[in-house]
Scaffold this active site. Structure first.
Site, PDB file in Angstrom:
ATOM      1  N   TRP A   1       6.939  -0.002  -8.143  1.00  0.00           N
ATOM      2  CA  TRP A   1       8.139  -0.484  -7.440  1.00  0.00           C
ATOM      3  C   TRP A   1       9.326  -0.489  -8.406  1.00  0.00           C
ATOM      4  CZ3 TRP A   1      12.042  -3.975  -7.662  1.00  0.00           C
ATOM      5  CH2 TRP A   1      12.763  -4.203  -6.478  1.00  0.00           C
TER       6      TRP A   1
ATOM      7  N   ALA B   1      -2.789  -0.277  13.703  1.00  0.00           N
ATOM      8  CA  ALA B   1      -3.968  -0.454  12.857  1.00  0.00           C
ATOM      9  C   ALA B   1      -4.943  -1.498  13.397  1.00  0.00           C
ATOM     10  CB  ALA B   1      -3.538  -0.825  11.444  1.00  0.00           C
TER      11      ALA B   1
ATOM     12  N   LYS C   1       0.828  -1.215   0.000  1.00  0.00           N
ATOM     13  CA  LYS C   1       0.000   0.000   0.000  1.00  0.00           C
ATOM     14  C   LYS C   1       0.860   1.261   0.000  1.00  0.00           C
ATOM     15  CE  LYS C   1      -2.493  -0.495   3.629  1.00  0.00           C
ATOM     16  NZ  LYS C   1      -1.829  -1.740   4.079  1.00  0.00           N
TER      17      LYS C   1
ATOM     18  N   ARG D   1       1.825   7.579   7.171  1.00  0.00           N
ATOM     19  CA  ARG D   1       2.111   7.334   8.581  1.00  0.00           C
ATOM     20  C   ARG D   1       3.625   7.260   8.804  1.00  0.00           C
ATOM     21  NH1 ARG D   1      -0.549   1.812   9.434  1.00  0.00           N
ATOM     22  NH2 ARG D   1       0.080   1.617   7.260  1.00  0.00           N
TER      23      ARG D   1
ATOM     24  N   THR E   1       3.901   1.610  -1.025  1.00  0.00           N
ATOM     25  CA  THR E   1       4.588   1.721  -2.319  1.00  0.00           C
ATOM     26  C   THR E   1       3.652   2.286  -3.375  1.00  0.00           C
ATOM     27  OG1 THR E   1       6.033  -0.137  -1.749  1.00  0.00           O
ATOM     28  CG2 THR E   1       5.851   0.417  -4.083  1.00  0.00           C
TER      29      THR E   1
ATOM     30  N   PHE F   1      -3.572  -1.988   6.904  1.00  0.00           N
ATOM     31  CA  PHE F   1      -4.166  -3.308   6.659  1.00  0.00           C
ATOM     32  C   PHE F   1      -5.207  -3.258   5.536  1.00  0.00           C
ATOM     33  CE2 PHE F   1      -3.056  -4.297  11.323  1.00  0.00           C
ATOM     34  CZ  PHE F   1      -1.802  -4.761  10.960  1.00  0.00           C
TER      35      PHE F   1
ATOM     36  N   PHE G   1       4.157  -7.972  -9.345  1.00  0.00           N
ATOM     37  CA  PHE G   1       5.380  -8.644  -8.937  1.00  0.00           C
ATOM     38  C   PHE G   1       5.974  -9.349 -10.153  1.00  0.00           C
ATOM     39  CE2 PHE G   1       3.860  -7.646  -4.866  1.00  0.00           C
ATOM     40  CZ  PHE G   1       4.787  -7.975  -3.893  1.00  0.00           C
TER      41      PHE G   1
ATOM     42  N   LYS H   1       8.609  -6.941  10.050  1.00  0.00           N
ATOM     43  CA  LYS H   1       7.701  -6.328   9.085  1.00  0.00           C
ATOM     44  C   LYS H   1       8.364  -5.248   8.228  1.00  0.00           C
ATOM     45  CE  LYS H   1       3.087  -4.234   8.835  1.00  0.00           C
ATOM     46  NZ  LYS H   1       3.454  -3.024   8.123  1.00  0.00           N
TER      47      LYS H   1
END
Length: 556
Positions: free
Chosen positions: A409, A273, A71, A94, A73, A301, A381, A105
């Site tokens: 990305w 979250a 998210k 954030r 990215t 999330f 991806f 993470k």
């Protein structure tokens, strides 16, 4: 393949004063923290109040895999792409927590060629906001124990102290501790425990306050304990909310940085979250909307947690009306929801995609229930195949929702131009009819039931006897007329992390009810929500180092 930090270290940042100038900010509007980051004065909101609000775009996601769906990215990439097509965009994100950074993470600064920089600073201490929150929180904790030690005129019941100490680190040994050991001079012995800083109510308050006075008032309204008569005790009765606000005088100011492509990014706050609402501050979002034509922000999330809380809590308190939502999905996550095991996610499986898109379908429905137009962004991806991508695109077409394959990305803003154009076209052609899905004045159980049925797809809600008792208690103290903050697993629409896809015929079990009275919401806990994470067997910290010349290595 270059790592995120290698890509970031090769970037050419502009001095932050130039980034500020792009937003119309002068020297008096900013406070420099070195050459590449600064804080923005709160006076900017009043000075720019005549500016028309820019369009607000929320980036959310389907239920994630443990690896996340990118998210941040996509948020960064979309902001860069909007600028590439000639729009004045500002990103609102954030702040990362040190716990996940050193744990497993990772941070929250995007990835690849869609990052905010200076990445090392943002992920490590930044401008000290987390430390200010930690200190203000722990000042209140010290005041509670000191009050009891000094005579306890408030008759605080040491067995019912509910406000905990915090630390911005993953440290499982601090989850359950005993304080006051060592004799009479050290206070009264009692059980206690630490949470991670982002789970602190101070963090949630920072992100929902509209200014320093509101921040101070909200901190005074924190329910810290119950007394021996069973009545609530608030932080203001301890008289330290002024000192707490003093500690937060700089932390309340949003932070300005930039992306790899020099797009302005305002980064401020980062509540947990699960236990809180998982969004950056209202102040930062409003500031971004006054300074740009488009504001791109995110919520933690999947949409069943992040978007729901963004809409029902943040937008309610901030008076925000989102114009569009971008729902991030990855082929990997869709296959995960289609029953594919982690080790096989890189293998083509179109049939699993066709099963897993049911999760995507539900999240699209959820956003539409708020009257907000939605676009699906497939975060690409390298292992995704053309057949798998086509299956998702065909499903979205049948669902009547726009879809965009994003490659931010790998390509930065260039890889998000199609998404940016679709966002602009959607906002220009479709009027948002945003509205929260429940009235905060309703009884607690009715609000929880609405979220469970409408957003999760549950057939009902069951409550433990202790949760029912806690609801009754909050009603007696008139602490119930607040929005609901659901605390549940992020991995499933249900409260069972193993129920993937779009489960049906399930019930949500609420085991505990708490009130974050200063922040302004009631927390309904389902399942086992961890508020102090632990480090994995091989923490990310083990791979990090700093060289003699000051170069940082191993940070993602």
């Amino acid at each position: 393949m270059k790592t995120d930090i290698e890509i970031a270290q090769e970037s050419r940042m502009e001095p932050i004063v130039k980034i500020a100038e792009k937003l119309g900010l002068m020297d008096d509007d900013i406070e420099l923290y070195g050459k590449y980051k600064c804080k923005i004065s709160l006076d900017v909101l009043s000075n720019k109040k005549e500016n028309k609000d820019g369009k607000l775009v929320l980036v959310t996601a389907i239920n994630p895999t443990p690896a996340g769906e990118g998210k941040s990215t996509v948020t960064v990439g979309l902001g860069q792409a909007l600028n590439k097509i000639g729009k004045k965009a500002v990103i609102a994100l954030r702040e990362p927590s040190l716990g996940p950074v050193f744990g497993m993470k990772g941070g929250a600064a995007g990835g690849g060629y869609a990052q905010v920089v200076p990445m090392e600073d943002i992920n490590l201490h930044f401008t000290g906001d987390m430390h200010a929150i930690t200190t203000a929180n722990n000042l209140l904790c010290a005041a509670i124990d000191n009050h009891i030690h000094q005579g306890n005129t408030l008759k605080i019941d040491s067995r019912r102290i509910i406000f905990k100490r915090v630390l911005d680190m993953n440290d499982r040994a601090l989850r359950n501790i005993v304080v006051g050991m060592g004799g009479k001079v050290n206070g009264f012995v009692r059980e206690d425990g630490f949470m991670i800083t982002v789970a602190s109510e101070i963090m949630a308050i920072l992100c929902l306050a509209d200014g320093l006075n509101d921040l101070k008032e909200r901190m005074g309204n924190i329910l810290v304990a119950y007394n021996l008569d069973g009545m609530p005790v608030y932080a203001k009765e301890l008289g330290v909310q002024g000192a707490m606000a003093l500690l937060m005088k700089d932390a309340i100011k949003p932070n300005l940085v930039q992306t790899l492509e020099n797009t302005p990014a305002i980064i401020h706050g980062g509540p947990f979250a699960n236990i809180a609402h998982g969004c950056n501050s209202i102040i930062a979002t409003k500031m971004a909307m006054k300074l740009g034509d488009y504001t791109v922000t995110e919520a933690g999330f999947g949409a069943d947690l992040g978007a729901e809380k963004f809409f029902d809590i943040k937008c309610r308190y901030g008076g925000l009306r989102p114009d569009c939502a971008v729902l991030v999905a990855t082929i990997r996550a869709i296959k995960h929801h289609g029953g594919v095991k982690k080790e096989n996610l890189n293998v083509e499986d179109v049939e699993a995609v066709k099963v897993g898109v049911k999760n995507l379908e539900k999240q699209v429905e959820n956003i539409r229930k708020y009257g907000v137009p939605v676009i699906v962004a497939i975060n690409k991806f390298i292992t995704d195949t053309d057949n798998e991508i086509a299956a998702v695109e065909e499903f979205c077409e049948a669902l009547g929702v726009k879809v965009s394959l994003t490659e931010v990305w790998e390509k930065g803003g260039e890889g998000g131009i199609d998404l940016a154009n679709k966002v602009v076209d959607t906002i220009n052609s479709t009027q948002s009819k945003f509205s929260p899905i429940y009235d905060s004045e309703l009884p607690i159980k009715e609000k929880i039931d609405t979220i469970a049925r409408e957003i999760y797809g549950a057939k009902g809600v069951t409550y433990t006897s202790s949760a029912l008792k806690q609801i009754k208690e909050l009603e007696e103290f008139k602490l119930d007329k607040l929005p609901i903050c659901m605390a549940k697993t992020q991995y499933s629409l249900s409260d069972n992390p193993t129920l993937l896809g779009r489960p049906s015929d399930f019930e949500i079990t609420v085991r505990e009810i708490r009130v974050s009275n200063g922040a302004g919401f009631v927390v309904a806990l389902t399942g086992d929500i961890m508020t102090m994470p632990g480090l994995p067997k091989v923490p990310a910290a083990n791979k990090m180092d700093i060289l003699d010349d000051g170069e940082i290595i191993g940070l993602f």
